[in-house]
Scaffold this motif. Structure first.
Motif, mmCIF file in Angstrom:
data_model
loop_
_atom_site.group_PDB
_atom_site.id
_atom_site.type_symbol
_atom_site.label_atom_id
_atom_site.label_comp_id
_atom_site.label_asym_id
_atom_site.label_seq_id
_atom_site.Cartn_x
_atom_site.Cartn_y
_atom_site.Cartn_z
ATOM 1 N N LEU A 26 1.142 -1.453 0.163
ATOM 2 C CA LEU A 26 0.282 0.336 -0.005
ATOM 3 C C LEU A 26 0.887 1.587 -0.449
ATOM 4 O O LEU A 26 1.868 1.533 0.693
ATOM 5 N N ASN A 27 0.582 2.028 -0.461
ATOM 6 C CA ASN A 27 1.415 3.191 -1.052
ATOM 7 C C ASN A 27 0.637 3.976 0.315
ATOM 8 O O ASN A 27 0.521 5.661 0.495
ATOM 9 N N ALA A 28 1.229 4.438 1.786
ATOM 10 C CA ALA A 28 0.789 5.000 2.630
ATOM 11 C C ALA A 28 1.343 3.941 3.796
ATOM 12 O O ALA A 28 2.261 3.338 3.490
ATOM 13 N N PRO A 29 1.985 4.953 4.768
ATOM 14 C CA PRO A 29 3.217 4.805 5.823
ATOM 15 C C PRO A 29 1.998 3.887 6.642
ATOM 16 O O PRO A 29 1.353 3.971 7.005
ATOM 17 N N VAL A 30 2.908 3.341 7.935
ATOM 18 C CA VAL A 30 2.579 1.571 8.447
ATOM 19 C C VAL A 30 0.867 2.587 9.354
ATOM 20 O O VAL A 30 0.579 2.071 9.712
ATOM 21 N N ALA A 31 1.752 3.649 9.996
ATOM 22 C CA ALA A 31 1.172 4.643 10.925
ATOM 23 C C ALA A 31 -0.605 4.384 10.429
ATOM 24 O O ALA A 31 -1.921 4.505 10.987
ATOM 25 N N LYS A 32 -0.225 4.728 9.215
ATOM 26 C CA LYS A 32 -2.099 5.423 8.702
ATOM 27 C C LYS A 32 -2.581 3.551 8.327
ATOM 28 O O LYS A 32 -3.436 3.684 8.620
ATOM 29 N N VAL A 33 -1.739 3.039 7.493
ATOM 30 C CA VAL A 33 -2.658 1.772 7.841
ATOM 31 C C VAL A 33 -2.899 0.507 9.323
ATOM 32 O O VAL A 33 -4.052 0.790 8.940
ATOM 33 N N TRP A 34 -1.728 1.367 9.986
ATOM 34 C CA TRP A 34 -2.222 0.742 11.594
ATOM 35 C C TRP A 34 -3.718 1.498 11.828
ATOM 36 O O TRP A 34 -4.847 0.802 12.335
ATOM 37 N N GLN A 35 -3.781 2.694 11.678
ATOM 38 C CA GLN A 35 -4.507 3.342 12.195
ATOM 39 C C GLN A 35 -6.241 2.518 11.138
ATOM 40 O O GLN A 35 -7.645 2.867 11.820
ATOM 41 N N ALA A 36 -6.185 2.444 9.464
ATOM 42 C CA ALA A 36 -7.163 2.263 9.078
ATOM 43 C C ALA A 36 -7.436 0.593 9.817
ATOM 44 O O ALA A 36 -9.169 0.317 10.012
ATOM 45 N N LEU A 37 -6.576 0.114 9.972
ATOM 46 C CA LEU A 37 -7.124 -1.814 10.483
ATOM 47 C C LEU A 37 -7.613 -1.089 12.240
ATOM 48 O O LEU A 37 -8.064 -2.417 12.053
ATOM 49 N N THR A 38 -7.025 -0.211 13.362
ATOM 50 C CA THR A 38 -7.757 -0.530 14.048
ATOM 51 C C THR A 38 -8.927 0.677 14.267
ATOM 52 O O THR A 38 -8.890 0.487 16.258
ATOM 53 N N LEU A 69 2.292 -6.391 9.379
ATOM 54 C CA LEU A 69 2.388 -4.669 8.352
ATOM 55 C C LEU A 69 3.873 -4.972 8.310
ATOM 56 O O LEU A 69 4.548 -5.209 10.048
ATOM 57 N N PHE A 70 4.479 -4.796 7.259
ATOM 58 C CA PHE A 70 6.014 -4.395 7.198
ATOM 59 C C PHE A 70 6.230 -2.793 6.219
ATOM 60 O O PHE A 70 6.008 -3.287 5.347
ATOM 61 N N GLY A 71 6.554 -2.472 7.113
ATOM 62 C CA GLY A 71 7.205 -0.730 6.633
ATOM 63 C C GLY A 71 8.306 -1.351 5.287
ATOM 64 O O GLY A 71 8.984 -1.895 5.629
ATOM 65 N N GLU A 72 7.956 -0.682 4.362
ATOM 66 C CA GLU A 72 8.783 -0.506 2.938
ATOM 67 C C GLU A 72 9.263 0.963 3.250
ATOM 68 O O GLU A 72 8.389 1.979 2.228
ATOM 69 N N GLY A 73 10.069 1.380 3.356
ATOM 70 C CA GLY A 73 10.233 2.743 3.450
ATOM 71 C C GLY A 73 9.871 2.916 3.562
ATOM 72 O O GLY A 73 9.291 3.194 4.620
ATOM 73 N N GLU A 74 9.688 4.958 3.569
ATOM 74 C CA GLU A 74 8.609 5.412 4.777
ATOM 75 C C GLU A 74 7.009 5.744 4.281
ATOM 76 O O GLU A 74 6.761 5.685 5.044
ATOM 77 N N GLU A 75 7.310 5.480 3.070
ATOM 78 C CA GLU A 75 6.352 5.926 2.299
ATOM 79 C C GLU A 75 5.166 4.197 2.093
ATOM 80 O O GLU A 75 3.863 5.002 1.545
#
Length: 153
Positions: free
Chosen positions: A21-33, A101-107
């Protein structure tokens, strides 16, 4: 240490959907929780908290049938992993949904969703593996992707 054969079989039968996903981990985590965000791309949940032991439920209407889902959070590793049991009220079977979730770079974030135990559900067309594959592919690959990558004002 080698895992027991049953684990290997269960994982072999698991549905796995992985997307970057073209989004940072924090944003994806928030969408999941975050329940308000979850309602926008996932299911219409009354409540959700990323806490072990938290139980939640939702009903999905599909082709004239009503599916009452009962879930319980079993594992939470903030911004890395959340898992919950997934079963249907009044039906046999119990399964486990895990999002990692696995961060791939910043974004960018690689999300791996694993749904194991679906073979324990009734052997009817409604619970066919292909339905879970199609469902999760649409939810993760389309709905969630659009939600986290969407332009927010």
């Amino acid at each position: 240490m080698k895992p027991a054969m049953t684990t290997k079989t269960e994982l072999a039968d698991a549905v796995v959907v992985e997307r970057t996903l073209n989004a940072p981990v924090a944003k994806v985590w928030q969408a999941l929780t975050d329940v308000d965000q979850m309602r926008q791309w996932y299911f219409d949940l009354k409540e959700f908290r990323p806490e072990v032991g938290f139980e939640f439920e939702f009903v999905v209407e599909h082709e004239g049938n009503s599916y009452h889902h009962l879930c319980k959070v079993t594992e939470v590793v903030p911004q890395k992993k959340i898992a919950y049991t997934w079963r249907y009220k009044g039906e046999p079977g119990d399964s486990l949904v895990t999002c990692e979730l696995f961060g791939e770079g910043e974004e960018k974030t690689r999300l791996r969703l694993t749904h194991q135990g679906i073979e324990s559900f009734p052997k009817t067309p409604a619970y066919a593996r292909k339905n879970f594959e199609a469902g999760w592919t649409a939810i993760i690959g389309s709905e969630l992707k659009r939600f986290v990558e969407g332009e927010k004002a």
